[in-house]
Write a protein that holds these residues in place. Sequence first.
Motif, short mmCIF file in Angstrom:
data_model
loop_
_atom_site.label_atom_id
_atom_site.label_comp_id
_atom_site.label_asym_id
_atom_site.label_seq_id
_atom_site.Cartn_x
_atom_site.Cartn_y
_atom_site.Cartn_z
N GLN A 17 0.77 -1.17 0.07
CA GLN A 17 0.11 -0.05 -0.15
C GLN A 17 0.78 1.29 -0.25
O GLN A 17 0.68 2.19 -0.68
N LEU A 18 1.89 1.03 0.78
CA LEU A 18 2.74 2.47 0.68
C LEU A 18 3.48 2.80 -0.68
O LEU A 18 3.44 3.60 -1.31
N THR A 21 0.77 4.06 -3.12
CA THR A 21 0.66 5.38 -2.82
C THR A 21 1.74 6.34 -3.02
O THR A 21 1.65 7.41 -3.65
N ASP A 22 2.78 5.95 -2.70
CA ASP A 22 4.08 6.71 -3.22
C ASP A 22 4.11 6.90 -5.11
O ASP A 22 4.38 7.97 -5.28
N THR A 23 3.76 5.84 -5.42
CA THR A 23 3.64 5.83 -7.14
C THR A 23 2.76 7.06 -7.30
O THR A 23 2.75 7.72 -8.17
N LEU A 147 -4.95 3.27 5.24
CA LEU A 147 -4.14 3.97 4.12
C LEU A 147 -4.85 3.61 2.76
O LEU A 147 -5.20 4.24 1.85
N SER A 148 -5.22 2.38 2.58
CA SER A 148 -5.88 1.74 1.45
C SER A 148 -7.18 2.50 1.04
O SER A 148 -7.52 3.05 0.01
N HIS B 146 -8.72 -4.27 -0.47
CA HIS B 146 -9.15 -4.08 -1.65
C HIS B 146 -10.51 -3.48 -1.09
O HIS B 146 -11.17 -2.56 -1.85
N LEU B 147 -11.41 -4.11 -0.32
CA LEU B 147 -12.84 -3.50 0.09
C LEU B 147 -12.51 -2.41 0.70
O LEU B 147 -13.31 -1.32 0.50
N SER B 148 -11.57 -2.28 1.55
CA SER B 148 -11.59 -0.64 2.00
C SER B 148 -11.19 0.66 1.10
O SER B 148 -11.81 1.47 1.24
N SER B 149 -10.46 0.07 0.18
CA SER B 149 -10.28 1.06 -0.88
C SER B 149 -11.44 1.55 -1.65
O SER B 149 -11.88 2.64 -1.91
N HIS B 150 -12.29 0.60 -2.06
CA HIS B 150 -13.65 0.83 -2.76
C HIS B 150 -14.66 1.34 -1.81
O HIS B 150 -15.60 2.18 -2.29
N ARG B 151 -14.63 0.90 -0.71
CA ARG B 151 -15.55 1.44 0.42
C ARG B 151 -15.17 2.97 0.62
O ARG B 151 -16.07 3.68 0.58
#
Lengths: 161, 161
Positions: A17-18, A21-23, A147-148, B146-151
Amino acid sequence: MSNEIFVKMALDGWQGQLKSTDTLLNKLSDEQLMQEVSPGRNRGIYLLGHLASVHDLMLPLLRFEEPMYPALRPIFVDSPDRAVADLPPISELRGQWTAVNEKLAAHFAGLSPDEWFTRHASISQEDFEKEPHRNRLNVILVRTIHLSSHRGQLAFLASKG
Amino acid sequence: MSNEIFVKMALDGWQGQLKSTDTLLNKLSDEQLMQEVSPGRNRGIYLLGHLASVHDLMLPLLRFEEPMYPALRPIFVDSPDRAVADLPPISELRGQWTAVNEKLAAHFAGLSPDEWFTRHASISQEDFEKEPHRNRLNVILVRTIHLSSHRGQLAFLASKG
């Protein structure tokens, strides 16, 4: 199943995830980060400061050391976006974001697998004996999810296609 | 550290994200789910179908059983939003989302801690011996992220304040 494998699973997720996020942050200009991620929602600069501060606060939460940038907290954690008029420059926040994650990585490298399963700072030793899942590694799982969620929002600032 | 504790840590994260997503989806009307989560981005209905299908595909990935709704995959995983003109009704997708997560929960309840640390379906037994972190529980960590990102994106459909 050894503790090393759990630690690897959790840290792989964190680092993934880091890296994503950096990308993304490297693709976003300072001008893009001044935009709202969606109409009426947080600006990119706020989410960047928020993430930098939340990760900074992992330093004491993981019992490593004091926060590096405690001044971020009242602006980016205790207050919503736009409540504080004068934000630090984006270039400074970008540097703090990187510095905090590097500091965390240095501490992680010094932690043995067993040490990951000791308590974090928000639980007493007494309660931890009853709730041993509230350990330092769990902080990584929870913060990776956090973070995600914000990375998925920041992605809306990037150009399409 | 016992396997049970790590399984609890991973499943707590999964269930927490599912609960937050369900709370959000219950707040969103079908009309709101027809909107784009941000201008030019995926519609809510697409993300709902996407999440339902990705979770459905965890059934074979975790070596439990065949997907319940394989027809979702070409629409919501293999294609981007708007590539397929006729989407299933939102009420149907809501029901499938719930059914898939209930089916997964029933399988989880029957899995011993040690069984969580066996391979998932996308890795051979031979490779798994070299890469034991690629186990079923790791699927939970990855899918929770993955779920967290879309939530976090779907949350933009909710009214403010």
